[in-house]
Design a protein around this motif. Structure first.
Motif, mmCIF file in Angstrom:
data_model
loop_
_atom_site.group_PDB
_atom_site.id
_atom_site.type_symbol
_atom_site.label_atom_id
_atom_site.label_comp_id
_atom_site.label_asym_id
_atom_site.label_seq_id
_atom_site.Cartn_x
_atom_site.Cartn_y
_atom_site.Cartn_z
ATOM 1 N N GLU A 55 -31.839 32.124 -54.058
ATOM 2 C CA GLU A 55 -31.452 30.718 -53.904
ATOM 3 C C GLU A 55 -31.887 30.246 -52.522
ATOM 4 O O GLU A 55 -32.006 31.037 -51.578
ATOM 5 C CB GLU A 55 -29.933 30.540 -54.036
ATOM 6 N N GLY A 56 -32.120 28.945 -52.387
ATOM 7 C CA GLY A 56 -32.532 28.395 -51.106
ATOM 8 C C GLY A 56 -33.975 28.733 -50.810
ATOM 9 O O GLY A 56 -34.817 28.832 -51.716
ATOM 10 N N SER A 57 -34.293 28.960 -49.537
ATOM 11 C CA SER A 57 -35.687 29.210 -49.160
ATOM 12 C C SER A 57 -35.760 29.957 -47.828
ATOM 13 O O SER A 57 -34.812 29.975 -47.048
ATOM 14 C CB SER A 57 -36.457 27.891 -49.050
ATOM 15 N N ILE A 58 -36.908 30.578 -47.603
ATOM 16 C CA ILE A 58 -37.216 31.220 -46.324
ATOM 17 C C ILE A 58 -38.554 30.666 -45.840
ATOM 18 O O ILE A 58 -39.573 30.787 -46.542
ATOM 19 C CB ILE A 58 -37.309 32.755 -46.461
ATOM 20 N N ALA A 59 -38.543 30.044 -44.665
ATOM 21 C CA ALA A 59 -39.779 29.529 -44.070
ATOM 22 C C ALA A 59 -40.473 30.667 -43.331
ATOM 23 O O ALA A 59 -39.859 31.340 -42.501
ATOM 24 C CB ALA A 59 -39.471 28.384 -43.111
ATOM 25 N N VAL A 60 -41.757 30.887 -43.643
ATOM 26 C CA VAL A 60 -42.539 31.960 -43.025
ATOM 27 C C VAL A 60 -43.534 31.344 -42.059
ATOM 28 O O VAL A 60 -44.285 30.433 -42.424
ATOM 29 C CB VAL A 60 -43.267 32.798 -44.095
ATOM 30 N N LEU A 61 -43.535 31.848 -40.830
ATOM 31 C CA LEU A 61 -44.412 31.331 -39.792
ATOM 32 C C LEU A 61 -45.153 32.472 -39.116
ATOM 33 O O LEU A 61 -44.657 33.598 -39.047
ATOM 34 C CB LEU A 61 -43.625 30.551 -38.726
ATOM 35 N N GLN A 62 -46.345 32.182 -38.627
ATOM 36 C CA GLN A 62 -47.075 33.160 -37.839
ATOM 37 C C GLN A 62 -46.924 32.822 -36.358
ATOM 38 O O GLN A 62 -46.752 31.672 -35.987
ATOM 39 C CB GLN A 62 -48.552 33.190 -38.225
ATOM 40 N N ARG A 63 -46.937 33.868 -35.529
ATOM 41 C CA ARG A 63 -46.806 33.686 -34.087
ATOM 42 C C ARG A 63 -47.781 34.614 -33.389
ATOM 43 O O ARG A 63 -47.844 35.801 -33.697
ATOM 44 C CB ARG A 63 -45.382 34.003 -33.633
ATOM 45 N N ARG A 66 -49.359 34.345 -27.551
ATOM 46 C CA ARG A 66 -48.990 33.278 -26.620
ATOM 47 C C ARG A 66 -47.644 32.670 -26.961
ATOM 48 O O ARG A 66 -47.160 31.790 -26.243
ATOM 49 C CB ARG A 66 -50.066 32.188 -26.641
ATOM 50 N N GLY A 67 -47.053 33.104 -28.081
ATOM 51 C CA GLY A 67 -45.776 32.552 -28.512
ATOM 52 C C GLY A 67 -45.912 31.301 -29.353
ATOM 53 O O GLY A 67 -44.900 30.668 -29.694
ATOM 54 N N ILE A 68 -47.122 30.934 -29.708
ATOM 55 C CA ILE A 68 -47.355 29.734 -30.512
ATOM 56 C C ILE A 68 -47.076 30.037 -31.980
ATOM 57 O O ILE A 68 -47.624 30.988 -32.544
ATOM 58 C CB ILE A 68 -48.802 29.227 -30.348
ATOM 59 N N GLU A 69 -46.226 29.241 -32.612
ATOM 60 C CA GLU A 69 -45.880 29.428 -34.021
ATOM 61 C C GLU A 69 -46.569 28.385 -34.896
ATOM 62 O O GLU A 69 -46.670 27.215 -34.523
ATOM 63 C CB GLU A 69 -44.363 29.341 -34.220
ATOM 64 N N THR A 70 -47.015 28.857 -36.073
ATOM 65 C CA THR A 70 -47.675 27.986 -37.040
ATOM 66 C C THR A 70 -47.104 28.290 -38.423
ATOM 67 O O THR A 70 -47.064 29.455 -38.831
ATOM 68 C CB THR A 70 -49.194 28.235 -37.059
ATOM 69 N N PRO A 71 -46.659 27.266 -39.167
ATOM 70 C CA PRO A 71 -46.130 27.509 -40.513
ATOM 71 C C PRO A 71 -47.188 28.099 -41.440
ATOM 72 O O PRO A 71 -48.358 27.719 -41.385
ATOM 73 C CB PRO A 71 -45.697 26.113 -40.979
ATOM 74 N N GLY A 89 -43.144 50.311 -43.322
ATOM 75 C CA GLY A 89 -42.162 50.119 -42.260
ATOM 76 C C GLY A 89 -42.753 49.774 -40.915
ATOM 77 O O GLY A 89 -42.073 49.874 -39.894
ATOM 78 N N LYS A 90 -44.036 49.369 -40.890
ATOM 79 C CA LYS A 90 -44.663 48.966 -39.642
ATOM 80 C C LYS A 90 -44.075 47.631 -39.173
ATOM 81 O O LYS A 90 -43.471 46.890 -39.951
ATOM 82 C CB LYS A 90 -46.173 48.827 -39.835
ATOM 83 N N PRO A 91 -44.246 47.278 -37.884
ATOM 84 C CA PRO A 91 -43.679 46.029 -37.359
ATOM 85 C C PRO A 91 -44.162 44.800 -38.128
ATOM 86 O O PRO A 91 -45.330 44.717 -38.531
ATOM 87 C CB PRO A 91 -44.183 46.002 -35.914
ATOM 88 N N SER A 92 -43.262 43.866 -38.311
ATOM 89 C CA SER A 92 -43.587 42.632 -39.022
ATOM 90 C C SER A 92 -44.595 41.814 -38.224
ATOM 91 O O SER A 92 -44.519 41.734 -36.997
ATOM 92 C CB SER A 92 -42.316 41.809 -39.251
ATOM 93 N N LEU A 93 -45.536 41.185 -38.922
ATOM 94 C CA LEU A 93 -46.545 40.343 -38.277
ATOM 95 C C LEU A 93 -46.160 38.870 -38.298
ATOM 96 O O LEU A 93 -46.851 38.047 -37.682
ATOM 97 C CB LEU A 93 -47.902 40.528 -38.959
ATOM 98 N N VAL A 94 -45.087 38.530 -38.996
ATOM 99 C CA VAL A 94 -44.686 37.131 -39.119
ATOM 100 C C VAL A 94 -43.177 37.009 -38.915
ATOM 101 O O VAL A 94 -42.461 38.013 -38.850
ATOM 102 C CB VAL A 94 -45.079 36.540 -40.502
ATOM 103 N N VAL A 95 -42.707 35.755 -38.820
ATOM 104 C CA VAL A 95 -41.286 35.472 -38.663
ATOM 105 C C VAL A 95 -40.796 34.710 -39.891
ATOM 106 O O VAL A 95 -41.535 33.905 -40.471
ATOM 107 C CB VAL A 95 -41.024 34.666 -37.370
ATOM 108 N N GLY A 96 -39.582 34.987 -40.306
ATOM 109 C CA GLY A 96 -38.988 34.290 -41.444
ATOM 110 C C GLY A 96 -37.630 33.722 -41.069
ATOM 111 O O GLY A 96 -36.793 34.437 -40.501
#
Length: 526
Positions: A55-63, A66-71, A89-96
């Motif tokens: 239910e609902g949603s998860i917004a996925v962005l790349q960073r 430089r700390g710049i985020e892009t949807p 189990g490697k480190p995530s490449l994106v943020v949710g």
């Protein structure tokens, strides 16, 4: 047009009701609710779960570094997060982050995610295709992964860019002489001799890092337990080694693959392989290696990069074979597969090392092609690898001098490559009998053969006069070396056919012989 525009439905599929019911059986935990804007997973999170949104949603962005985020996208009900990193189990490449109405989702850690893609052919196909396409999309787009800043033709920058690219990690490269690159160099107070600068996605700044330091910053290199005994340790992540990993792991064996640089071996830098069975339009070596890498991870093989093997401990190999690593660590396995391939032959030319990576190259990847775009280049070689490089480079350069030291191409190159080279208007063939002339060049490609990469064996196994590993003392174990429980496959093996298909075949065949050895070891132990 970007991949996300042409294959969005495959990158971000929506599971049907029955598929969601199937997926529920493999979840690693109970459903969880997230408040609006709450971070579900972040860049750099190790062992970050994939999430099936209910239910609902998860917004996925790349960073990026430089700390710049892009949807990237918004995952809604029936969709799932994650990409190839989540399989191991490697480190995530994106943020949710949970969407404006929050989210309710079900977690899948690496082990349960692999159980899902293996246990359900229907859902597994959808998930694996999406994961692979998402990684390709991250590599294709800017705005995710590490940022490299330096002089574009500098040896260390080319090395780091090649290391990340060959291992399928997204990277953005900035020219230190251009506005943005110069601004960042000044901000961090970096001297010219400290370039290139690497900005890791977790915010860490590295100055002129080694491949190992870059890998550690990105979480690529796993921590290996010296007391754990694997069923199979594979030295080399080329086609032969990856094939061993896929077949052995798919049959339930615990597998560790070690390589000092990148997946794919020499084949991994082939611009296009057109005579590999099942790919009538051809496939690049990097794409083939990337698919095999994902496949090995799907079945649970552990792949450790970049870790160089220093030597084998030959003593008491009947119990377990111990491997010494260049970083001081050790690993153990009941069986070892030598798939270390060959290393590029370096002609005996004074000061050649000073130009390697700075004008002299032993492969022709997109990194090198970009550096010599529109220029006049020379390539020495007459084998298939040389032919593939010529066909790849010619459309990008002004003129290419193909220097053949032998009588001609027919003795060592496939006919389809010879015919294609003949049709290229800017390729000029110079045989050894041709008149000498001088060319002003900044880029030279050397494809002058290769020698077996067996120095690390230190007399543990029998080698032929040219240094290739001898196998086959036992007819039943035709790929076993003179050291019990140690096998050799692919280009490094004496008498092998130096073709990708042959290497993959030996990678599959050796697993059957490993089962025979392991069964005998188990019988003796009981």
């Amino acid at each position: 047009m970007a991949l996300i525009d042409t294959r969005r439905e495959q990158m971000f599929p929506v599971l049907s009701g029955p598929q969601i019911d199937t997926a529920r059986r493999f979840a690693s935990g109970d459903e969880r609710s997230f408040e609006a804007g709450e971070v579900v997973f972040d860049v750099g999170d190790v062992n970050a779960s994939a999430w099936l949104v209910l239910e609902g949603s998860i917004a996925v962005l790349q960073r990026d570094g430089r700390g710049i985020e892009t949807p990237i996208t918004t995952e809604c009900a029936g969709q799932f997060s994650g990409e190839v990193s989540q399989l191991s189990g490697k480190p995530s490449l994106v943020v949710g982050r949970a969407g404006p109405d929050g989210a309710r989702a079900m977690p899948y850690d690496a082990a349960h995610l692999r159980a899902l893609v293996i246990g359900s052919a229907d859902v597994g196909e959808v998930v694996m295709r999406a994961f692979i396409l998402r990684r390709v999309g991250l590599i294709e787009a800017t705005g995710s992964g590490s940022v490299l800043i330096g002089r574009l033709d500098a040896r260390d920058l080319v090395r780091l860019q090649g290391f990340l690219t060959r291992n399928s990690y997204p990277v953005t490269v900035l020219d230190a002489a251009a506005d943005e690159g110069r601004e960042l160099v000044e901000r961090f107070g970096v001297r010219p001799d400290e370039l290139p600068l690497m900005l890791c996605p977790n915010g860490t700044v590295l100055k002129r890092p080694t491949d190992a330091e870059a890998a550690a910053c990105l979480g690529i290199t796993p921590d290996l337990d010296p007391d754990r005994i694997y069923d199979v340790a594979v030295v080399g992540a080329g086609p032969a080694g990856l094939a061993t990993a896929v077949y052995a792991a798919s049959e339930g064996l615990s597998v560790l693959v070690l390589d000092q640089r990148a997946i794919g071996g020499q084949a991994g830098v082939s611009a296009r392989i057109e005579n590999y069975l099942g790919f009538p339009t051809g496939i690049s070596g990097q794409a083939l290696a990337g698919r095999a890498f994902s496949q090995a991870q799907k079945f649970g093989a552990e792949i450790a990069l970049p870790l160089e093997v220093d030597r084998l401990f030959c003593e008491d190999a009947a119990a377990a074979v111990k491997i010494q690593l260049s970083n001081g660590g050790t690993v153990q396995a009941r069986t070892v597969v030598i798939a270390s391939g060959v290393r590029y032959r370096r002609p005996d030319i004074e000061n050649l090392s000073a130009f390697e990576g700075a004008g002299v190259s032993y492969w022709a990847s997109p990194v090198e092609a970009k550096l010599c775009e529109g220029e006049e280049v020379a390539l020495i070689g007459a084998g298939n690898s040389a032919g593939q490089a010529v066909v790849f480079l010619a459309p990008k350069v002004k003129r290419l001098h193909l220097i053949v030291r032998g009588e001609g191409l027919e003795a060592s190159m496939s006919k389809y490559l010879i015919d294609r080279i003949k049709a290229l208007p800017n390729v000029f063939r110079d045989n050894r009998t041709a008149q000498n002339h001088v060319c002003a060049l900044r880029h030279l490609f050397l494809f002058t053969g290769a020698d077996p990469n067996t120095g690390w064996l230190e007399g543990c196994t029998d080698l032929d006069p040219k240094g290739f590993v001898v196998t086959g003392e036992s007819a039943a174990l035709s790929l076993q070396t003179s050291l019990p429980n140690v096998f050799a496959i692919g280009d490094v093996r004496c008498g092998s056919t130096k073709r990708v298909a042959a290497a993959v075949g030996e990678g599959a065949a050796v697993v059957a012989q490993i089962h025979t050895v392991l069964a005998a070891m188990n019988e003796r132990a009981s």
